[in-house]
Design an enzyme around this catalytic site. Structure first.
Site, short mmCIF file in Angstrom:
data_model
loop_
_atom_site.label_atom_id
_atom_site.label_comp_id
_atom_site.label_asym_id
_atom_site.label_seq_id
_atom_site.Cartn_x
_atom_site.Cartn_y
_atom_site.Cartn_z
N ASN A 61 7.89 -4.24 3.55
CA ASN A 61 6.47 -3.97 3.76
C ASN A 61 6.01 -4.33 5.17
OD1 ASN A 61 3.73 -3.39 3.12
ND2 ASN A 61 3.37 -5.54 2.62
N GLU B 228 13.63 15.18 -2.99
CA GLU B 228 13.43 16.00 -4.19
C GLU B 228 14.54 15.76 -5.20
OE1 GLU B 228 10.97 20.14 -3.65
OE2 GLU B 228 13.11 20.16 -3.27
N HIS C 176 0.83 -1.21 0.00
CA HIS C 176 0.00 0.00 0.00
C HIS C 176 0.86 1.26 0.00
CE1 HIS C 176 -3.04 -2.85 1.40
NE2 HIS C 176 -3.98 -1.91 1.29
N GLN D 244 9.47 26.78 2.48
CA GLN D 244 9.87 25.56 1.77
C GLN D 244 11.35 25.25 2.01
OE1 GLN D 244 8.84 24.94 -2.40
NE2 GLN D 244 7.20 26.44 -2.23
#
Length: 342
Positions: free
Chosen positions: A211, A316, A180, A332
């Site tokens: 997981n 990023e 998920h 930011q």
């Protein structure tokens, strides 16, 4: 006199026959000219082979409709030329309050960056990879209840008909879990919410130990430590790279090459006290951000998610996404460089 009449009659009959033949010839010529040209067999066979898997799956029939219905709403799929629906989401609890990391749009031309809204989360879906690029959602105490895990893994009927539709059975025997993005445990206040998390458009091929141990631990920390202490969270999870190591070894794809196995899996959790005017409070910069980036490797993954803590800026740089884009520029920059270790 009688011979002249017979001759005249014969000439008349000949003229009628001649004119009739001419008209029949013109009519035949017109019918031939209107016959459609034979379709290009190369293009036709390519299209058939590309869509054969999808057509064989009965649950995909609903995706060819212009509308798809769920228990909570009706979504009208955008037309192929509607590719400019940029909206800044500023309302409290909005799943995209932190921004749209890849500027995904609900446009069928964007097969690698298609925006899907499933009420309980929003995602950028990549049809060529067969997985989401990222999934974003809001989490607070109201999302948590006593609904049992439904385990209703299934294809997403709301994806465009021309997209590849991953089935719930396509990960079986692959060596990877149906991992998920938005967890089942984050949506336990009602059955519809929990079932929405089992759409395959919310899944990635995830190494079993990653997981069930590392990520399960981080998810439980978010719910049981952060939210239970009176906080609310804005969460973005995604994956990138190609090739992961599952219980059967390292592979680049599963499902006969239709689903790409990511090499890395990341998540960002922005934490603020439960309250109102969320964007203003986050923009003040007085928030916690927990970010992790883990290898999708069953052999090397550590059970502790804390060993993979990183910064938003590092994620990023690895993904090319613009994270926290709804916040003021100065905020930011400050938040992206933070490394918070609980």
């Amino acid at each position: 006199m009688k011979e002249k009449k017979l001759l005249s009659l014969a000439v008349t009959v000949a003229l009628i026959v001649f004119v009739t033949c001419i008209r029949l010839r013109e009519s035949t010529g017109n019918k031939t000219g209107d016959t459609p040209k034979k379709a290009n067999t190369e293009n036709s066979s390519h299209h058939k082979s590309k869509s054969a898997h999808n057509k064989s799956k009965s649950s995909h029939n609903t995706s060819t409709s212009s509308q798809a219905t769920t228990a909570t709403r009706t979504i009208v799929t955008s037309s192929s030329d509607n590719c400019d629906t940029h909206i800044k989401n500023t309302s409290d609890n909005n799943h995209l309050l932190l921004g749209n990391p890849s500027d995904a749009q609900p446009c069928m031309q964007l097969v690698n960056n298609y925006l899907i809204d499933r009420s309980y989360y929003v995602a950028s879906y990549n049809s060529q990879r067969g997985t989401p690029n990222w999934v974003s959602w809001h989490l607070d105490a109201n999302d948590l209840g006593k609904t049992y895990r439904t385990d209703n893994f299934r294809a997403d009927p709301e994806l465009p008909g021309n997209f590849y539709h991953v089935e719930g059975s396509d990960y079986i025997s692959s060596g990877f879990d149906r991992g998920h993005n938005c967890p089942s445990g984050d949506r336990t206040n009602n059955t519809d919410a929990n079932e929405s998390t089992f759409l395959m458009s919310n899944m990635i091929p995830q190494a079993p130990k990653n997981n069930k141990r590392t990520w399960a631990g981080f998810e439980e920390y978010t719910r049981n430590t952060l939210v239970s202490a009176g906080n609310e969270c804005y969460i973005i999870m995604g994956s990138y790279g190609t090739g992961g190591t599952g219980s059967k070894g390292k592979v680049k794809t599963i499902d006969q090459g239709k689903v790409t196995v990511p090499s890395r899996i990341w998540k960002i959790v922005v934490v603020i006290p439960a309250g109102d005017h969320d964007l203003e409070r986050i923009s003040s910069g007085d928030v916690k951000i927990v970010a992790i980036d883990t290898p999708n490797n069953n052999n090397t993954i550590d059970n502790s998610w804390r060993k993979y803590i990183t910064s938003v800026k590092a994620i990023e740089d690895s993904t090319g996404y613009h994270l926290l884009s709804n916040l003021p520029k100065k905020v930011q920059l400050a938040l992206k460089s933070k490394v918070y270790v609980p």
